[in-house]
Design a protein around this motif. Structure first.
Motif: not given
Length: 764
Positions: A421-445
């Motif tokens: 599963x690979x998803x964009x979601x801006x609900x922190x509560x939802x991400x906390x309860x679903x995700x096993x990993x976080x992929x962060x797009x570092x806009x600066x680098x």
């Protein structure tokens, strides 16, 4: 002779061109006539539905009071103030009214009160009928769309032409149906070519020459993604492992959705064994029911069965060596597992379970998709994605069209997702309860950085890494400063000191060449702020005996009473269709109740953020010009408007771009900047977090908590509700009731009710 031939050909071409032009004119004329006739038919149908005004009620006048007697009674009532003994008062009044007893005067007084009430009720009913008739007179969106569509078809049939926009839309629709709307398997490059035509290009290192056909992991090195030449990713690594659930996070406008499109279109090399479902748009309006649409997987089942037959024939032919034979056997196992998942015998039960979890009642599951709104068709598309169970499921803001009960169910369902599963979601509560990993797009680098754990773990780990990086940077800077000072001081002294200085200088050069620790960039803090609106004495808004419904439909609310003050912090929750957004519109004065009253304070100023927030923007203008033109007396200089927009995370570059080129999150922040300029006493937010990134949501929460006015919030973001709401009101069953507990208790209760409903559904 040659010139004569040329003249004839030119004349024929001119005649053909003129005939084509005349045909188009005639077709356009017929289309306009058809459009006019269709409008007339619709209006005729509407006129037939209109209700006549009710007859005026007859006045009660049992004792035949005339005008003179009535005037004498009115004057007597004003002359004689109320007494403790009412009998005595009516006796005194009757002396001033010739020919009528005290009892007759009292009865007449009651008759007049009843007449006044009947007249007011009649006037209210007339207003309601008039408003309903006026609403019917306006063509609704669907009727207008039907008329335009029929007129367009009439023109096309006559002229046999399509506009460039229609051709592009048709091409995009066909590709969406062929690729994006179903499981995308082998890479034929068509979807990637369409992305490239739209300015999205992905580059990457060449994949290994040969990989196992059943590989279930993704590993792409040196990945670059650009949009019209502007880099989004540059030389990064893209990794996905089987069984992991990734939350894809980053700032608004950083390019998350573009990267998702690259993955979904296989512009990034994904192993052929991994089928992808990228949920991009709602299910189209068709004659299929919701249940039929979800179960429509015949194409994939046929494809799997065809491949199984081919592999069985190959293995039986003895044409394969041992390695190829083992590969084919492994592939057959994968295909048999997939066919078992698509088994028609269990398909309906699984489909109804998913639809029930997403809020579809048994009757709604049997409705045709063309009868659903866009939001409900999006739920159908989501249900279909979950039913198909692809190896890689791509979701972009899957909670946006769901009520809180459906969000709770989806959260629980996705937390058990066994594939990728690979998803964009801006609900922190939802991400906390679903995700096993976080992929962060570092806009600066321009890099993808991976963190193990849920969103809270990501925040903590990222903070710790930045703290450690800052310590290393400070230590290095202190060493460098000391070395530079030593070289400057002793580098040209005695021979011994000079040698030491030269040694330090070499050490300094070596340290610089080996690479220094980069100074961590502090996260920009957005400064959302709503000015103090000033004090108003409570209640600032009172709702009494409210009853409301649309048109001739049933009541959505009945006999609702509540009040709002400047210290109100209300979160409205409840199932979709219960009327949360409708209640906000009633409070704001956009809708008129059938009965009851909404009484705002005379000086009350209200402002509203809606799910259709783009409607307030002029998308062809840039943000700087637009907001400066709205408030020229406040922003006397252009730089003042620039500073104000900057508080809401709108950079100088974004301020000067046409707003139609900005992401939804960037446009939402501009709308908040505009709402703040209105200095409201009462702020109404309808799903404000749908397109905001985490930083913007946190800034919004801080702004609300510092706001001196009242708040009415409609949101499925439980974290935001927990941060800002003092009361939770449940809109359901035609009532608005205060919930006794916080949002966490409500979530647990909703989860329990959801399980009970699903158990009842499973047991018939």
């Amino acid at each position: 002779m040659g010139k004569a031939q040329e003249k004839r050909e030119a004349a024929e071409k001119a005649a053909a061109k003129k005939a084509e032009k005349d045909a188009k004119k005639a077709a356009l004329k017929e289309a306009r006539a058809a459009k006019k006739a269709l409008k007339a038919q619709v209006k005729e149908a509407v006129e037939a539905q209109k209700k006549p005004l009710p007859p005026k009620p007859e006045e009660l006048n049992e004792n035949n009071w005339n005008d003179a007697s009535q005037k004498a009674l009115d004057d007597a009532l004003r002359s004689h103030a109320p007494l403790p003994n009412q009998v005595e008062r009516w006796r005194l009044i009757s002396r001033d009214v010739p020919s009528y007893s005290s009892r007759a005067c009292a009865l007449r007084f009651l008759e007049v009160r009843k007449n006044i009430k009947k007249l007011k009720d009649w006037e209210a009913e007339c207003r309601a009928v008039t408003l309903a008739n006026a609403a019917l007179s306006k063509l609704d969106g669907r009727a207008k769309k039907d008329i335009e569509e029929k007129a367009r078809r009439a023109y096309q049939e006559k002229a046999g032409v399509k506009t460039e926009e229609e051709k592009a839309a048709e091409e995009a629709r066909q590709l969406a149906e062929a690729k994006m709307g179903r499981v995308l398997k082998a890479d034929d490059g068509a979807a990637a070519d369409l992305l490239a035509a739209q300015g999205v290009v992905a580059t990457f290192a060449a994949p290994p020459a040969k990989a196992h056909r059943n590989v279930k992991d993704v590993n792409v090195s040196n990945l670059g993604v650009s949009f019209h030449g502007a880099p989004i990713l540059d030389g990064t690594t893209f990794v996905m492992n089987w069984g992991n659930r990734y939350g894809f996070v980053g700032r608004n406008g950083s390019g998350k959705s573009t990267v998702m499109r690259c993955i979904g279109a296989r512009a990034i090399p994904i192993p052929a064994a991994i089928d992808i479902y990228h949920l991009t748009t709602e299910y189209p309006p068709t004659d299929e029911t919701a249940l039929e649409a979800v179960m429509k997987v015949d194409d994939e089942r046929n494809e799997c069965e065809r491949e199984v037959d081919e592999l069985n024939d190959l293995m039986a032919s003895d044409a394969l060596d041992e390695d190829a034979h083992n590969d084919a056997a492994d592939r057959l196992n994968v295909l048999y597992e997939r066919l078992e998942e698509l088994d028609a015998a269990t398909a309906e039960a699984r489909a109804t379970d998913i639809l029930t979890g997403l809020g579809f009642s048994a009757d709604r599951q049997k409705q045709k998709t063309k009868d659903f709104s866009g939001g409900w068709r999006m739920r159908v598309a989501l249900a279909r994605a979950l039913f198909i169970q692809p190896a890689l499921l791509l979701l972009d803001e899957p909670t946006n069209h769901l009520d809180m009960e459906a969000v709770v169910w989806l959260e629980d369902y996705l937390s058990k997702w066994q594939k990728m599963l690979f998803m964009v979601c801006h609900s922190q509560d939802f991400l906390n309860n679903v995700c096993t990993h976080i992929c962060h797009l570092d806009q600066l680098h321009k890099q993808l950085v991976y963190y193990k754990g849920n969103y809270d773990s990501f925040v903590e780990t990222k903070r710790d890494l930045q703290t450690e990086q800052m310590k290393r940077w400070e230590a290095e800077q202190a060493d460098l400063k000391q070395m530079k000072e030593y070289v400057a001081k002793f580098g040209h002294g005695t021979a011994k000191l000079a040698r030491q200085g030269k040694s330090k200088e070499k050490l300094l050069a070596k340290k610089m060449a080996s690479g220094l620790t980069e100074k961590p960039v502090e996260k920009l803090s957005l400064k959302f702020r709503f000015p103090d609106p000033g004090h108003l004495s409570p209640p600032v808004l009172q709702v009494n005996e409210l009853t409301f419904g649309y048109g001739d439909g049933p009541n959505l609310y009945e006999n609702v009473d509540f009040g709002l003050d400047l210290d109100s912090r209300i979160a409205l929750v409840g199932p979709n269709g219960a009327g949360k957004s409708t209640l906000v519109k009633i409070i704001n004065g956009e809708l008129t109740p059938r009965r009851g009253a909404v009484r705002p304070h005379g000086h009350l100023k209200m402002t509203k953020f809606t799910q259709h927030f783009e409607d307030v923007l002029d998308l062809d203008k840039n943000a700087l010009e637009w907001i400066h033109a709205l408030y020229p007396k406040v922003f006397t200089k252009l730089e003042m408007a620039r500073t104000w927009l900057g508080r809401y995370g709108c950079t100088a570059k974004q301020q000067e771009m046409p707003m139609k080129q900005l992401s939804d999150g960037q446009k939402a922040r501009i709308v908040f900047a505009k709402l703040a300029m209105d200095k409201p006493h009462l702020l109404m937010l309808d799903e404000p977090t749908n397109h905001l990134d985490m930083e913007s949501i946190d800034s919004l929460a801080k702004m609300i908590n510092n706001f001196k006015g009242g708040l009415v919030l409609v949101s499925h973001d439980m974290r935001l509700i927990s941060q800002v709401a003092k009361e939770i009101w449940i809109c359901d069953k035609k009532k608005v009731e205060r919930y006794q507990g916080d949002i966490l208790k409500f979530k647990l209760a909703a989860k329990k009710a959801q399980r009970k409903k699903l158990d009842q559904h499973a047991n018939g």
